[in-house]
Motif scaffolding. Structure first.
Motif, PDB file in Angstrom:
ATOM      1  N   UNK A 181       0.829  -1.157   0.069  1.00  0.00           N
ATOM      2  CA  UNK A 181       0.204  -0.118  -0.042  1.00  0.00           C
ATOM      3  C   UNK A 181       0.846   1.106  -0.044  1.00  0.00           C
ATOM      4  N   UNK A 182       0.677   2.057  -1.102  1.00  0.00           N
ATOM      5  CA  UNK A 182       1.426   3.208  -1.004  1.00  0.00           C
ATOM      6  C   UNK A 182       0.659   4.419  -1.398  1.00  0.00           C
ATOM      7  N   UNK A 183       1.112   5.710  -0.884  1.00  0.00           N
ATOM      8  CA  UNK A 183       0.355   6.881  -1.136  1.00  0.00           C
ATOM      9  C   UNK A 183       0.789   7.477  -2.662  1.00  0.00           C
ATOM     10  N   UNK A 184      -0.191   7.582  -3.636  1.00  0.00           N
ATOM     11  CA  UNK A 184       0.420   8.222  -4.818  1.00  0.00           C
ATOM     12  C   UNK A 184       0.020   9.615  -5.037  1.00  0.00           C
ATOM     13  N   UNK A 185       0.848  10.482  -5.296  1.00  0.00           N
ATOM     14  CA  UNK A 185       0.548  12.001  -5.507  1.00  0.00           C
ATOM     15  C   UNK A 185       0.430  12.088  -7.103  1.00  0.00           C
ATOM     16  N   UNK A 186      -0.682  12.953  -7.165  1.00  0.00           N
ATOM     17  CA  UNK A 186      -0.896  13.227  -8.715  1.00  0.00           C
ATOM     18  C   UNK A 186      -0.976  14.771  -8.962  1.00  0.00           C
ATOM     19  N   UNK A 187      -0.766  15.184 -10.153  1.00  0.00           N
ATOM     20  CA  UNK A 187      -0.739  16.581 -10.557  1.00  0.00           C
ATOM     21  C   UNK A 187      -2.020  16.950 -10.858  1.00  0.00           C
ATOM     22  N   UNK A 188      -2.427  18.270 -10.388  1.00  0.00           N
ATOM     23  CA  UNK A 188      -3.975  18.908 -10.546  1.00  0.00           C
ATOM     24  C   UNK A 188      -3.572  19.796 -11.769  1.00  0.00           C
ATOM     25  N   UNK A 189      -4.655  20.405 -12.222  1.00  0.00           N
ATOM     26  CA  UNK A 189      -4.819  21.182 -13.377  1.00  0.00           C
ATOM     27  C   UNK A 189      -3.838  22.453 -12.750  1.00  0.00           C
TER      28      UNK A 189
END
Lengths: 112, 143
Positions: free
Chosen positions: A77-85
């Motif tokens: 289980x890992x926390x994924x970071x994602x770019x927003x607009x």
């Protein structure tokens, strides 16, 4: 061994830009972000964990990133970071500024 | 309106602080394990790899503190803990609490016209204030 620079020391504010750039190609967890930056700088840049996670969280507050739990490449289980607009826009702003700064410094440093 | 959205995100954090701490712990653990695995793949014995990964990570207490600080609205959180402290103190001492609430209730009410005929508040004008039943009219001294 190559000389390593830890990022906050070397240019304040660039850590955000580097994280944004690293996430531009897709979501990653914290560990992968620091790996990726280290690799693409040919081991010249190392992010200390002590500044990576606070920076990621400041970026979440600013709305440049979102975080989601997922499963890592080795089934953890890992926390994924994602770019927003907003994050994408911020990346563009910061990289433009950075390019201008670098060009200006190069002009000054040019041998006469 | 960026700052408003930022404030909304920060306020949401206030209600899920416990979860936030738990998730951050999970994230730190994951990071250390990934590093340990990497060291192990590079040929380090498992126990040494785990130790080294932990050492490299450094002080997780300080890191946790500054990660939390990214979300905190200092004055709001201080206010909340002051309120909690106040409520706890009043609960411990209910007699004092009652006296304090009673005297504040007396003191902070809006003045209300008091009927001259009955000596009570004029209900037609507004609801009688609690203290008007209790305050004794000063005796009128003849000249």
């Amino acid at each position: 061994m190559t000389q390593e620079s830890t990022i906050p020391e070397f240019l304040p504010g660039t850590l955000y830009m580097l994280i944004l750039r690293t996430l531009a190609s897709g979501p990653l967890h914290g560990y992968a972000i620091s790996r990726r930056i280290k690799q693409s700088s040919e081991d010249a840049l190392a992010i200390e964990e002590g500044s990576l996670y606070p920076a990621l969280n400041r970026m979440l507050v600013k709305g440049w990133l979102t975080a989601e739990w997922g499963v890592s490449e080795n089934n953890r289980k890992a926390r994924f970071y994602k770019l927003t607009e907003d994050g994408r826009k911020q990346l563009e702003r910061e990289s433009n500024q950075f390019e201008r700064l670098v060009r200006a410094i190069q002009l000054v440093m040019r041998p006469t | 309106m960026n700052w408003m959205r930022e404030l909304a995100r920060r306020s949401a954090y206030l209600w899920r602080r416990t979860r936030f701490d738990r998730e951050l712990d999970g994230e730190i653990e994951f990071h250390i394990q990934m590093r340990a695995e990497e060291l192990e793949k590079a040929g380090m014995p498992r126990a040494d790899a785990a130790r080294q990964a932990r050492r490299e990570f450094g002080s997780s207490v300080r890191m946790r503190e500054s990660t939390r600080a990214a979300w905190q609205i200092r004055c709001l959180e201080d206010l909340l803990s002051d309120l909690r402290y106040g409520i706890r103190a009043l609960r411990r001492n209910p007699g004092f609490a009652a006296a304090a609430i009673f005297s504040l209730a007396l003191g902070t009410q809006k003045p209300v016209p008091v009927s001259r005929r009955t000596g009570f508040a004029n209900r037609a004008v507004t609801a009688p204030r609690f203290s008007s039943y209790l305050v004794v009219k000063p005796a009128t001294v003849p000249d």
